[in-house]
Design a protein around this motif. Structure first.
Motif, PDB file in Angstrom:
ATOM      1  N   ASN A   1      -0.476   3.542   2.745  1.00 14.23           N
ATOM      2  CA  ASN A   1      -1.758   4.260   2.733  1.00 14.23           C
ATOM      3  C   ASN A   1      -1.776   5.480   3.657  1.00 14.23           C
ATOM      4  O   ASN A   1      -2.849   5.966   4.015  1.00 14.23           O
TER       5      ASN A   1
ATOM      6  N   THR B   1       0.812  -1.220   0.000  1.00 14.33           N
ATOM      7  CA  THR B   1       0.000   0.000   0.000  1.00 14.33           C
ATOM      8  C   THR B   1       0.843   1.266   0.000  1.00 14.33           C
ATOM      9  O   THR B   1       0.344   2.347   0.313  1.00 14.33           O
TER      10      THR B   1
ATOM     11  N   TRP C   1       2.401   4.353  -1.949  1.00 11.01           N
ATOM     12  CA  TRP C   1       1.767   5.001  -3.100  1.00 11.01           C
ATOM     13  C   TRP C   1       2.463   6.301  -3.453  1.00 11.01           C
ATOM     14  O   TRP C   1       3.205   6.873  -2.651  1.00 11.01           O
TER      15      TRP C   1
ATOM     16  N   THR D   1      -2.073   1.016 -10.189  1.00 11.05           N
ATOM     17  CA  THR D   1      -3.529   1.040 -10.072  1.00 11.05           C
ATOM     18  C   THR D   1      -3.919   1.623  -8.728  1.00 11.05           C
ATOM     19  O   THR D   1      -3.071   2.050  -7.936  1.00 11.05           O
ATOM     20  N   HIS D   2      -5.229   1.599  -8.457  1.00 10.76           N
ATOM     21  CA  HIS D   2      -5.757   2.000  -7.147  1.00 10.76           C
ATOM     22  C   HIS D   2      -6.088   0.802  -6.283  1.00 10.76           C
ATOM     23  O   HIS D   2      -6.747   0.949  -5.240  1.00 10.76           O
ATOM     24  N   SER D   3      -5.668  -0.394  -6.700  1.00 12.93           N
ATOM     25  CA  SER D   3      -5.936  -1.612  -5.929  1.00 12.93           C
ATOM     26  C   SER D   3      -4.600  -2.254  -5.557  1.00 12.93           C
ATOM     27  O   SER D   3      -3.847  -2.687  -6.457  1.00 12.93           O
TER      28      SER D   3
ATOM     29  N   LYS E   1      -3.414  13.416  -8.774  1.00 16.27           N
ATOM     30  CA  LYS E   1      -3.551  12.017  -9.156  1.00 16.27           C
ATOM     31  C   LYS E   1      -2.745  11.199  -8.167  1.00 16.27           C
ATOM     32  O   LYS E   1      -1.856  11.706  -7.492  1.00 16.27           O
ATOM     33  N   TRP E   2      -3.063   9.873  -8.127  1.00 18.83           N
ATOM     34  CA  TRP E   2      -2.241   8.995  -7.285  1.00 18.83           C
ATOM     35  C   TRP E   2      -2.321   7.569  -7.802  1.00 18.83           C
ATOM     36  O   TRP E   2      -3.270   7.195  -8.500  1.00 18.83           O
ATOM     37  N   GLN E   3      -1.296   6.753  -7.435  1.00 21.19           N
ATOM     38  CA  GLN E   3      -1.250   5.346  -7.828  1.00 21.19           C
ATOM     39  C   GLN E   3      -0.484   4.560  -6.769  1.00 21.19           C
ATOM     40  O   GLN E   3       0.450   5.079  -6.148  1.00 21.19           O
ATOM     41  N   TYR E   4      -0.922   3.271  -6.566  1.00 23.21           N
ATOM     42  CA  TYR E   4      -0.034   2.342  -5.884  1.00 23.21           C
ATOM     43  C   TYR E   4       1.119   2.016  -6.828  1.00 23.21           C
ATOM     44  O   TYR E   4       1.089   2.368  -8.019  1.00 23.21           O
TER      45      TYR E   4
END
Length: 668
Positions: free
Chosen positions: A261, A207, A209, A231-233, A224-227
């Motif tokens: 996170n 998690t 990011w 993705t966002h999962s 914007k953000w990403q792992y």
């Protein structure tokens, strides 16, 4: 028991005593009635019974002795031994292996240690080792699964065979902040370019990011953000990743890497998106230190606080030498697409001009250039100046600033202690810049002086020249023109500069000015006193050779006069009756001293030893006290000496100028 009591009776007073028997019923064996009958027959007038009771004596009791008690011995209790804890471990240390691991080590404190227990607590020191990890007899432990960027309190206790624990040794250690990097594929982007970032993440938590932000935005205000899986999962953790944030409108941005996170930043990288390319263009290919550097700026970012910095080549972006906004000042105004900036005369060296965006250090453009130094010089109109001469100096100014200036000083004075000063225009009001100038400082009294060229109203020296002013040209003259190594001589000084620290040095011919054999102020000592323009100083004797006497001004090497002299060998000699002696003999030497100093002396040396390494010595009077007057001849004794090879050497006037040497040997 019978008691008697007598009573006196009768009318005539005749003494008649009658025994009155009285029986006490309580202690008598005869009853009262019997007693009364025995008394019957006596007239009642003759007897009267006194029935006062007679007390029975109470016998004094004899005390029964109380026996002294014999104490019963109380047995001394035998204490039950209390088990002691083992000694604490010693040398406890801890260090971080990585962001979640600490490595501990220690040594046993001594006897009766069966094992160790380790207790660890975050942000506090454990009060005991209860509940800790039993590591047995091991003297090290690796604590894993800890939190990053956290301080841990550590206690290590020893325990013995009874299971009793010691109080424990303690220390603190911290896990480091997680490291990671964000590396962009370029420093600046166009509005159509995709912003791609390479991520390295030490923790690799699933998690972790990356967020895209306007510069200065709060961590929660991402665009914007990403792992790290793009993705966002979240899936599995990644230690390395490449993320694409697509194209971004013109502006200044940051990418930030966070852990788990949350908003604990691991890494940050800044970048800008410009609407057009930026550039820097110089007006010349190369420069000298006389030139101004003009640079044309084309700013594709178009920010009011974009700026240009001047740097030594290779210097960090924060180490600028000077800087300007694109309006040529230190005060931001309206944004501009293009500008021309001036960076005035620079010292020789390699430089860079760099264009940065928005008061930051994001480079938009860079250009390199070099500056060649034009040497600055000061040249006097005359090499020997007298009090009647004008002091004029020709200036060649390699820096070429209107506020460059020349100061006149007493030699050795501080830069702030000038006597006179001028800008290169000959006044004390600056005007145009001058590469060359001639300045007039008038006449000066006798003394030693300096002229110094400084840059830009400051005290950065660019050139210095020294000179002396004398009454008339200085001269040195000798008392003898032909000298031998036996001669004393004097030198006369005429027309000195009149400074107390003018001095004369004796030199081997051709030696540098700082390699004098001896020196004196004009008062004949090493301590300056009154100013003297004339003097007579004594010298010698000197060993054979060629010499110079040089007259200098004011503790400097500004030479005022020089005279040369030659010294020929004198007939000094050491003679001995033989060249070999026994170790039981006195060594006698005959001295013929060609010099004329009472302080001449003879030294005894191991053959080949330096002149300073004598093993015995005597003045020519055979003592260590110089004779009251000079002695030409003497006979001196040394020894006896152990076997070996030796030398006797004759020296002049308490020095090491050798006049004669003789060698000899000593046998067992």
């Amino acid at each position: 028991m019978t008691f008697a009591k007598w009573k006196r009776t009768g009318p005539t007073g005749l003494a008649q005593w009658v025994l009155l028997p009285y029986l006490l019923a309580a202690c008598s064996q005869v009853s009262p009635e019997v007693s009364n009958r025995r008394l019957n027959g006596l007239p009642s007038s003759a007897l009267s019974l006194i029935d006062t009771p007679i007390p029975t004596p109470i016998p004094t009791p004899i005390p029964t002795p109380i026996p002294t008690p014999i104490p019963t011995p109380i047995p001394t209790p035998i204490p039950t031994p209390v088990p002691l804890p083992p000694p604490n471990p010693i040398g406890l240390s801890a260090h971080a292996v990585n962001v979640v691991t600490l490595s501990l080590s220690w040594a046993t404190g001594g006897f009766d240690t069966k094992g160790f227990v380790v207790a660890i607590a975050a942000n506090a020191l454990p009060g005991s080792c209860v509940g800790g990890v039993n590591v047995g007899v091991a003297q090290s432990y690796v604590a894993t699964g800890l939190a990053s960027s956290t301080t841990y309190g550590i206690r290590v206790c020893a325990y013995n065979t009874e299971g009793i624990q010691s109080a424990g040794a303690t220390t603190f250690a911290s896990t480091p902040r997680p490291s990671g990097t964000l590396t962009l594929n370029r420093a600046t982007f166009g509005p159509q370019d995709a912003v791609t970032v390479v991520v390295t993440d030490q923790l690799g938590t699933p998690t972790d990011w990356v967020g895209l932000y306007p510069v200065g935005a709060t961590d929660t205000a991402f665009i914007k953000w990403q792992y790290l899986n793009g993705t966002h999962s979240p899936t599995t953790g990644l230690a390395n990743a490449t993320l694409n944030f697509g194209s971004v409108p013109g502006g200044q941005y940051e990418l930030r890497l966070f852990s788990d996170n949350g908003y604990s930043r691991i890494a940050v990288v800044s970048f800008i998106v410009i609407t057009a390319p930026s550039s820097l263009t110089l007006d010349e290919a190369s420069y000298t230190s006389d030139d101004s550097v003009h640079v044309s700026v084309k700013d594709g970012f178009f920010g009011p606080t974009d700026w240009v910095g001047l740097f030594a080549a290779g210097a960090p972006d924060t180490a600028y030498l000077s800087w300007q906004y694109l309006n040529g000042t230190h005060t931001a105004s309206a944004p501009t697409v293009s500008a021309t900036l001036n960076f005035n005369q620079l010292a020789g060296g390699s430089y860079e001009l760099r264009l940065f965006a928005n008061n930051g250090y994001i480079r938009l453009a860079t250009i390199n250039f070099s500056v060649t130094t034009v040497p600055s010089t000061l040249s006097l109109n005359k090499s020997n100046l007298t009090v009647r001469d004008l002091v004029q100096v020709a200036v060649n100014d390699g820096f070429t600033s209107p506020t460059d200036w020349v100061g006149l000083y007493v030699a050795g004075a501080a830069d702030t202690a000038f006597m006179k000063w001028q800008y290169l225009n000959g006044t004390q009001v600056p005007s145009g810049a001058f590469v060359n100038a001639t300045l007039d400082f008038g006449t000066l009294p006798g003394g030693a002086y300096e002229l110094r060229l400084f840059a830009k109203n400051g005290y950065t020296r660019m050139a210095v020249t020294s000179f002396a002013v004398t009454m008339d040209p200085s001269s040195l003259s000798l008392s003898k023109t032909i000298l031998t190594s036996e001669d004393m001589f004097s030198v006369s000084v005429v027309n000195g500069s009149g400074h107390p620290t003018d001095w004369i040095g004796l030199y081997v011919s051709g030696a540098p000015d700082n390699m004098y054999q001896s020196w004196q102020y004009l008062n004949g000592t090493h301590v300056a006193s009154l100013a003297m323009a004339t003097a007579v100083l004594g010298y010698g004797p000197l060993p054979a050779g060629s010499y110079e006497l040089r007259f200098f001004a004011n503790n400097s090497f500004t030479r005022l006069a020089t005279v040369s002299l030659t010294v020929t060998t004198a007939a000094s000699a050491l003679t001995m009756s033989k060249s070999n002696f026994s170790s039981k003999e006195l060594i006698q030497v005959v001295v013929n001293d060609g010099a004329d100093s009472a302080n001449d002396w003879v030294g005894l040396f191991i053959a080949g030893a330096p002149d300073t390494s004598y093993i015995g010595w005597e003045y020519l009077n055979g003592t260590h006290v110089p004779p009251p007057k000079f002695e030409n001849n003497a006979v001196l004794s040394f020894g006896p000496l152990p076997p070996g090879n030796y030398e006797l050497r004759l020296f002049v006037n308490n020095g090491f100028s050798r006049l004669a040497t003789i060698s000899f040997s000593v046998s067992p």
